[in-house]
Write an enzyme that holds these catalytic residues in place. Structure first.
Site, mmCIF file in Angstrom:
data_model
loop_
_atom_site.group_PDB
_atom_site.id
_atom_site.type_symbol
_atom_site.label_atom_id
_atom_site.label_comp_id
_atom_site.label_asym_id
_atom_site.label_seq_id
_atom_site.Cartn_x
_atom_site.Cartn_y
_atom_site.Cartn_z
ATOM 1 N N ARG A 78 0.823 -1.214 0.000
ATOM 2 C CA ARG A 78 0.000 0.000 0.000
ATOM 3 C C ARG A 78 0.858 1.266 0.000
ATOM 4 N NH1 ARG A 78 -0.766 -3.579 3.483
ATOM 5 N NH2 ARG A 78 -2.564 -4.987 3.454
ATOM 6 N N LYS B 102 -14.913 -0.008 -2.791
ATOM 7 C CA LYS B 102 -15.123 -0.192 -1.349
ATOM 8 C C LYS B 102 -14.509 0.944 -0.532
ATOM 9 C CE LYS B 102 -14.405 -1.756 2.900
ATOM 10 N NZ LYS B 102 -13.424 -1.248 3.870
ATOM 11 N N PRO C 54 -20.554 0.486 1.927
ATOM 12 C CA PRO C 54 -19.336 -0.267 1.615
ATOM 13 C C PRO C 54 -19.555 -1.771 1.771
ATOM 14 C CG PRO C 54 -18.923 1.463 3.267
ATOM 15 C CD PRO C 54 -20.402 1.336 3.113
ATOM 16 N N ASP D 160 -17.609 -5.104 2.082
ATOM 17 C CA ASP D 160 -16.322 -5.757 2.331
ATOM 18 C C ASP D 160 -16.571 -7.248 2.513
ATOM 19 O OD1 ASP D 160 -17.684 -5.669 4.726
ATOM 20 O OD2 ASP D 160 -15.850 -5.758 5.882
ATOM 21 N N HIS E 291 -16.979 -8.983 5.245
ATOM 22 C CA HIS E 291 -18.031 -9.247 6.235
ATOM 23 C C HIS E 291 -19.415 -9.019 5.629
ATOM 24 C CE1 HIS E 291 -15.423 -9.627 9.785
ATOM 25 N NE2 HIS E 291 -14.688 -8.690 9.226
#
Length: 282
Positions: free
Chosen positions: A182, A224, A241, A243, A245
DNA sequence: CATCAGGCGAGAC
DNA sequence: GTCTCGCCTGAT
């Protein structure tokens, strides 16, 4: 010191819900003892918008360690204290057991109004990452590139680094902050903002879809992450969003689709209840 | 040892 | 446009 009472507010749940990575529980000395279990002290500190704030909670009583003027102009909005979350929870479909359970479980969550630049960096860091490590990365970035300040109490802290400060850091230096792959995203995004290729002041004035599209021009910002930035910085509560989960829950609980039509304008708030519920119990 | 954590970019088609 | 793949790194 400001003291108020507020229902549907839990500083602990806000902290655990993982939307703010600079809100922390203040650890009491001696707490590490396994013999004496002291009562849960709900004391937290927060660094946001260049300020250091301590917050204490007992039941629905809240204390903010700041002056009235700062509370009114900053924290009241930051913690979304004017919104009636009881009404939001009450609007949930009585037949939707899962959503009702999730919202009841996380009923103290608030959708914060956080700094745009800070959310861009934070949620780029968040991808394929866990909350503990995200906090560590953000903390390192602040310590190395943020301005050191002192609160009225004398407490020293680091402000969140500016885009210019991060743009000035080399890719290698960022890599040393445990950002992994990142690092390139943070570096390129910081340069884009510092050079004005993406204008954050303009983004602040955009509606949800325009802001989302503009944010996705940044390196490392996909659907996201853009939704998270819209929700947690721009307070676009319709942003939802998805994700790992949420994706899992949508498949298991909403095979024929989440009822977005019923919850127009605030599906993102409900998303946070679902995310938190699955994070803690899933 | 493999898998996963609040995904994304790049390349193939 | 949709699909696949590789990716830093620490925890389990």
């Amino acid at each position: 010191m400001i003291t108020i009472t507020k229902d549907n507010f839990s500083i602990k749940q806000i902290c655990e819900s993982g939307q703010c990575f600079r809100l922390d529980r203040i650890k009491m000395p001696g707490e590490q003892s396994n013999v004496v279990k002291m009562e849960e002290a709900e004391r937290y500190n927060l660094i946001a918008f260049g300020k250091y704030l301590e917050i204490a909670q007992e039941g629905n009583r809240l204390s903010f360690d700041c002056k009235q003027e700062e509370f009114d102009s900053l924290w009241k909005g930051y913690f979304d204290l004017e919104e009636d979350y009881g009404r939001i929870i009450a609007s949930i479909d009585g037949e939707d057991d899962y959503l009702f359970k999730a919202a009841s479980y996380g009923s103290g969550i608030r959708i914060l109004r956080q700094d745009l630049w800070e959310m861009i960096v934070s949620f780029i860091v968040s991808q394929q990452n866990n909350i503990k490590r995200i906090r560590k990365c953000i903390s390192l970035l602040c310590r190395r590139y943020g301005e050191e300040k002192a609160a009225a109490s004398g407490k020293r802290y680091y402000d969140f680094p500016t885009a210019k400060a991060l743009a000035g850091a080399s890719f290698e230096e960022l890599y040393a902050c445990n950002l992994g792959y990142r690092s390139r995203y943070i570096h390129e995004t910081a340069v884009s903002i510092a050079e004005g290729a993406v204008d954050l002041e303009a983004v602040r004035k955009m509606d949800y879809l325009a802001a989302k599209a503009e944010l996705m021009k940044l390196c490392g910002v996909g659907i996201k992450v853009a939704e998270c930035i819209c929700l947690f910085a721009l307070h676009k509560t319709e942003a939802f969003p998805v994700d790992t989960h949420i994706s899992k829950v949508l498949t298991a609980q909403y095979p024929s689709g989440f009822p977005f039509d019923r919850y127009k304008g605030y599906a993102g708030t409900l998303q946070q209840y679902i995310f938190y519920y699955d994070l803690m119990n899933g």
